[in-house]
Design a protein around this motif. Structure first.
Motif, PDB file in Angstrom:
ATOM      1  N   GLU A   1      75.370  46.859 -33.622  1.00  0.00           N
ATOM      2  CA  GLU A   1      74.258  47.290 -32.779  1.00  0.00           C
ATOM      3  C   GLU A   1      74.272  46.503 -31.468  1.00  0.00           C
ATOM      4  OE1 GLU A   1      72.106  49.763 -33.635  1.00  0.00           O
ATOM      5  OE2 GLU A   1      73.272  50.007 -35.486  1.00  0.00           O
ATOM      6  N   LEU A   2      73.949  47.170 -30.379  1.00  0.00           N
ATOM      7  CA  LEU A   2      73.853  46.476 -29.102  1.00  0.00           C
ATOM      8  C   LEU A   2      72.761  45.418 -29.166  1.00  0.00           C
ATOM      9  CD1 LEU A   2      74.223  49.533 -26.751  1.00  0.00           C
ATOM     10  CD2 LEU A   2      75.799  47.611 -26.905  1.00  0.00           C
ATOM     11  N   VAL A   3      73.030  44.254 -28.575  1.00  0.00           N
ATOM     12  CA  VAL A   3      72.094  43.140 -28.619  1.00  0.00           C
ATOM     13  C   VAL A   3      72.138  42.379 -27.293  1.00  0.00           C
ATOM     14  CG1 VAL A   3      73.782  41.559 -29.680  1.00  0.00           C
ATOM     15  CG2 VAL A   3      71.351  41.159 -29.988  1.00  0.00           C
ATOM     16  N   ASP A   4      70.986  41.863 -26.879  1.00  0.00           N
ATOM     17  CA  ASP A   4      70.911  41.063 -25.667  1.00  0.00           C
ATOM     18  C   ASP A   4      71.105  39.586 -25.985  1.00  0.00           C
ATOM     19  OD1 ASP A   4      70.404  43.069 -23.774  1.00  0.00           O
ATOM     20  OD2 ASP A   4      68.264  43.057 -24.233  1.00  0.00           O
ATOM     21  N   PRO A   5      71.751  38.842 -25.076  1.00  0.00           N
ATOM     22  CA  PRO A   5      71.812  37.388 -25.228  1.00  0.00           C
ATOM     23  C   PRO A   5      70.444  36.774 -24.905  1.00  0.00           C
ATOM     24  CG  PRO A   5      72.860  38.062 -23.169  1.00  0.00           C
ATOM     25  CD  PRO A   5      72.470  39.317 -23.892  1.00  0.00           C
ATOM     26  N   ASP A   6      70.308  35.476 -25.159  1.00  0.00           N
ATOM     27  CA  ASP A   6      69.054  34.771 -24.904  1.00  0.00           C
ATOM     28  C   ASP A   6      68.675  34.807 -23.423  1.00  0.00           C
ATOM     29  OD1 ASP A   6      69.131  34.169 -27.583  1.00  0.00           O
ATOM     30  OD2 ASP A   6      69.723  32.080 -27.296  1.00  0.00           O
ATOM     31  N   GLU A   7      69.661  34.740 -22.549  1.00  0.00           N
ATOM     32  CA  GLU A   7      69.450  34.748 -21.103  1.00  0.00           C
ATOM     33  C   GLU A   7      70.501  35.636 -20.461  1.00  0.00           C
ATOM     34  OE1 GLU A   7      69.863  30.661 -19.969  1.00  0.00           O
ATOM     35  OE2 GLU A   7      67.892  30.114 -20.714  1.00  0.00           O
ATOM     36  N   THR A   8      70.325  35.907 -19.188  1.00  0.00           N
ATOM     37  CA  THR A   8      71.326  36.684 -18.455  1.00  0.00           C
ATOM     38  C   THR A   8      72.677  35.982 -18.556  1.00  0.00           C
ATOM     39  OG1 THR A   8      69.645  37.440 -16.902  1.00  0.00           O
ATOM     40  CG2 THR A   8      71.933  37.631 -16.189  1.00  0.00           C
ATOM     41  N   PRO A   9      73.743  36.717 -18.902  1.00  0.00           N
ATOM     42  CA  PRO A   9      75.056  36.083 -19.007  1.00  0.00           C
ATOM     43  C   PRO A   9      75.547  35.553 -17.659  1.00  0.00           C
ATOM     44  CG  PRO A   9      75.223  38.466 -19.366  1.00  0.00           C
ATOM     45  CD  PRO A   9      73.788  38.142 -19.193  1.00  0.00           C
ATOM     46  N   THR A  10      76.428  34.580 -17.713  1.00  0.00           N
ATOM     47  CA  THR A  10      77.089  34.076 -16.514  1.00  0.00           C
ATOM     48  C   THR A  10      78.525  34.574 -16.510  1.00  0.00           C
ATOM     49  OG1 THR A  10      77.720  32.008 -17.596  1.00  0.00           O
ATOM     50  CG2 THR A  10      75.637  32.018 -16.385  1.00  0.00           C
ATOM     51  N   ILE A  11      79.122  34.586 -15.310  1.00  0.00           N
ATOM     52  CA  ILE A  11      80.483  35.088 -15.177  1.00  0.00           C
ATOM     53  C   ILE A  11      81.308  34.137 -14.326  1.00  0.00           C
ATOM     54  CG2 ILE A  11      79.787  36.544 -13.233  1.00  0.00           C
ATOM     55  CD1 ILE A  11      82.026  38.504 -14.093  1.00  0.00           C
ATOM     56  N   ARG A  12      82.569  34.010 -14.708  1.00  0.00           N
ATOM     57  CA  ARG A  12      83.548  33.222 -13.944  1.00  0.00           C
ATOM     58  C   ARG A  12      84.715  34.144 -13.642  1.00  0.00           C
ATOM     59  NH1 ARG A  12      88.036  29.305 -15.682  1.00  0.00           N
ATOM     60  NH2 ARG A  12      88.198  27.886 -13.906  1.00  0.00           N
ATOM     61  N   ILE A  13      85.173  34.134 -12.392  1.00  0.00           N
ATOM     62  CA  ILE A  13      86.298  34.966 -11.996  1.00  0.00           C
ATOM     63  C   ILE A  13      87.397  34.063 -11.458  1.00  0.00           C
ATOM     64  CG2 ILE A  13      87.077  36.810 -10.461  1.00  0.00           C
ATOM     65  CD1 ILE A  13      84.185  37.876 -10.503  1.00  0.00           C
ATOM     66  N   VAL A  14      88.623  34.278 -11.967  1.00  0.00           N
ATOM     67  CA  VAL A  14      89.787  33.493 -11.576  1.00  0.00           C
ATOM     68  C   VAL A  14      90.871  34.465 -11.120  1.00  0.00           C
ATOM     69  CG1 VAL A  14      91.554  31.883 -12.407  1.00  0.00           C
ATOM     70  CG2 VAL A  14      89.212  31.690 -13.236  1.00  0.00           C
ATOM     71  N   ASP A  15      91.544  34.141  -9.991  1.00  0.00           N
ATOM     72  CA  ASP A  15      92.593  35.038  -9.507  1.00  0.00           C
ATOM     73  C   ASP A  15      93.910  34.800 -10.241  1.00  0.00           C
ATOM     74  OD1 ASP A  15      93.950  32.888  -8.280  1.00  0.00           O
ATOM     75  OD2 ASP A  15      93.344  33.455  -6.257  1.00  0.00           O
ATOM     76  N   SER A  16      94.938  35.527  -9.847  1.00  0.00           N
ATOM     77  CA  SER A  16      96.222  35.485 -10.558  1.00  0.00           C
ATOM     78  C   SER A  16      96.928  34.138 -10.447  1.00  0.00           C
ATOM     79  CB  SER A  16      97.142  36.600 -10.043  1.00  0.00           C
ATOM     80  OG  SER A  16      97.336  36.456  -8.655  1.00  0.00           O
ATOM     81  N   ASP A  17      96.551  33.321  -9.465  1.00  0.00           N
ATOM     82  CA  ASP A  17      97.135  31.983  -9.321  1.00  0.00           C
ATOM     83  C   ASP A  17      96.321  30.911 -10.045  1.00  0.00           C
ATOM     84  OD1 ASP A  17      99.242  32.863  -7.705  1.00  0.00           O
ATOM     85  OD2 ASP A  17      98.044  32.646  -5.885  1.00  0.00           O
ATOM     86  N   GLY A  18      95.229  31.323 -10.703  1.00  0.00           N
ATOM     87  CA  GLY A  18      94.367  30.381 -11.394  1.00  0.00           C
ATOM     88  C   GLY A  18      93.297  29.770 -10.506  1.00  0.00           C
ATOM     89  N   THR A  19      93.176  30.284  -9.282  1.00  0.00           N
ATOM     90  CA  THR A  19      92.153  29.790  -8.368  1.00  0.00           C
ATOM     91  C   THR A  19      90.802  30.380  -8.745  1.00  0.00           C
ATOM     92  OG1 THR A  19      93.771  29.627  -6.579  1.00  0.00           O
ATOM     93  CG2 THR A  19      91.445  29.644  -5.946  1.00  0.00           C
ATOM     94  N   GLU A  20      89.831  29.516  -8.881  1.00  0.00           N
ATOM     95  CA  GLU A  20      88.488  29.960  -9.240  1.00  0.00           C
ATOM     96  C   GLU A  20      87.837  30.630  -8.031  1.00  0.00           C
ATOM     97  OE1 GLU A  20      85.807  27.581 -11.991  1.00  0.00           O
ATOM     98  OE2 GLU A  20      85.150  27.045  -9.975  1.00  0.00           O
ATOM     99  N   ILE A  21      87.419  31.876  -8.217  1.00  0.00           N
ATOM    100  CA  ILE A  21      86.788  32.644  -7.153  1.00  0.00           C
ATOM    101  C   ILE A  21      85.264  32.583  -7.291  1.00  0.00           C
ATOM    102  CG2 ILE A  21      86.605  34.924  -6.087  1.00  0.00           C
ATOM    103  CD1 ILE A  21      89.419  33.611  -5.894  1.00  0.00           C
ATOM    104  N   LEU A  22      84.792  32.628  -8.519  1.00  0.00           N
ATOM    105  CA  LEU A  22      83.358  32.571  -8.811  1.00  0.00           C
ATOM    106  C   LEU A  22      83.185  31.724 -10.057  1.00  0.00           C
ATOM    107  CD1 LEU A  22      80.677  33.898  -7.807  1.00  0.00           C
ATOM    108  CD2 LEU A  22      81.054  35.651  -9.522  1.00  0.00           C
ATOM    109  N   ASP A  23      82.276  30.746 -10.019  1.00  0.00           N
ATOM    110  CA  ASP A  23      82.144  29.788 -11.116  1.00  0.00           C
ATOM    111  C   ASP A  23      80.859  29.985 -11.902  1.00  0.00           C
ATOM    112  OD1 ASP A  23      82.465  27.565 -12.798  1.00  0.00           O
ATOM    113  OD2 ASP A  23      81.520  26.239 -11.364  1.00  0.00           O
ATOM    114  N   PHE A  24      80.956  30.657 -13.011  1.00  0.00           N
ATOM    115  CA  PHE A  24      79.871  30.821 -13.974  1.00  0.00           C
ATOM    116  C   PHE A  24      78.488  30.895 -13.339  1.00  0.00           C
ATOM    117  CE2 PHE A  24      83.048  29.119 -17.053  1.00  0.00           C
ATOM    118  CZ  PHE A  24      83.100  30.252 -17.824  1.00  0.00           C
ATOM    119  N   THR A  25      78.243  31.984 -12.678  1.00  0.00           N
ATOM    120  CA  THR A  25      76.945  32.226 -12.062  1.00  0.00           C
ATOM    121  C   THR A  25      76.329  33.481 -12.663  1.00  0.00           C
ATOM    122  OG1 THR A  25      75.781  32.588  -9.988  1.00  0.00           O
ATOM    123  CG2 THR A  25      77.957  33.546 -10.143  1.00  0.00           C
ATOM    124  N   ASP A  26      75.008  33.538 -12.656  1.00  0.00           N
ATOM    125  CA  ASP A  26      74.346  34.775 -13.079  1.00  0.00           C
ATOM    126  C   ASP A  26      73.779  35.516 -11.874  1.00  0.00           C
ATOM    127  OD1 ASP A  26      72.161  33.238 -12.452  1.00  0.00           O
ATOM    128  OD2 ASP A  26      71.205  33.425 -14.398  1.00  0.00           O
TER     129      ASP A  26
END
Length: 88
Positions: free
Chosen positions: A26-51
Motif C-alpha cells: 500500500e502507498l504510504v507517506d514518510p514521517d516528513e517530506t523526503p530529501t534528495i541528493r543528485i550526483v553527476d556521472s563524475d561523482g560531483t554532488e549537484i544537490l545535497d539532500f534537500t527537501d
C-alpha cells in the motif's frame, strides 16, 4: 513541461519521482517530506539532500522538478532519496 528521468536536457527541467510502499504494497507517506541528493556521472554532488521544491503528488508519491545546469557533464546521474518511517 519537464523532461522525464531518461531524457534530461542541459538547461531544462527534469522530473524526478519517488514512490513509497508499506510491507502490504500500500502507498504510504514518510514521517516528513523526503530529501534528495543528485550526483553527476563524475561523482560531483549537484544537490545535497534537500527537501526544497520536493512536493507530494499523492499518498506515497513525491516529485521534484530539477533544472539541469547548462554546464553539466553528460552521462548517467544518480538521485538518492532519503526518508524516515516510524521515526527510523
Amino acid at each position: 513541461m519537464a523532461n522525464e528521468r531518461d531524457n534530461a536536457i542541459l538547461g531544462q527541467l527534469v522530473k524526478l519521482q519517488v514512490q513509497y510502499f508499506d510491507v502490504n504494497g500500500e502507498l504510504v507517506d514518510p514521517d516528513e517530506t523526503p530529501t534528495i541528493r543528485i550526483v553527476d556521472s563524475d561523482g560531483t554532488e549537484i544537490l545535497d539532500f534537500t527537501d526544497d521544491d520536493v512536493y507530494k503528488i499523492k499518498t506515497g508519491l513525491y516529485q521534484i522538478e530539477f533544472e539541469v545546469p547548462t554546464d553539466s557533464e553528460t552521462g548517467t546521474w544518480t538521485d538518492t532519496w532519503r526518508s524516515l518511517f516510524g521515526g527510523q
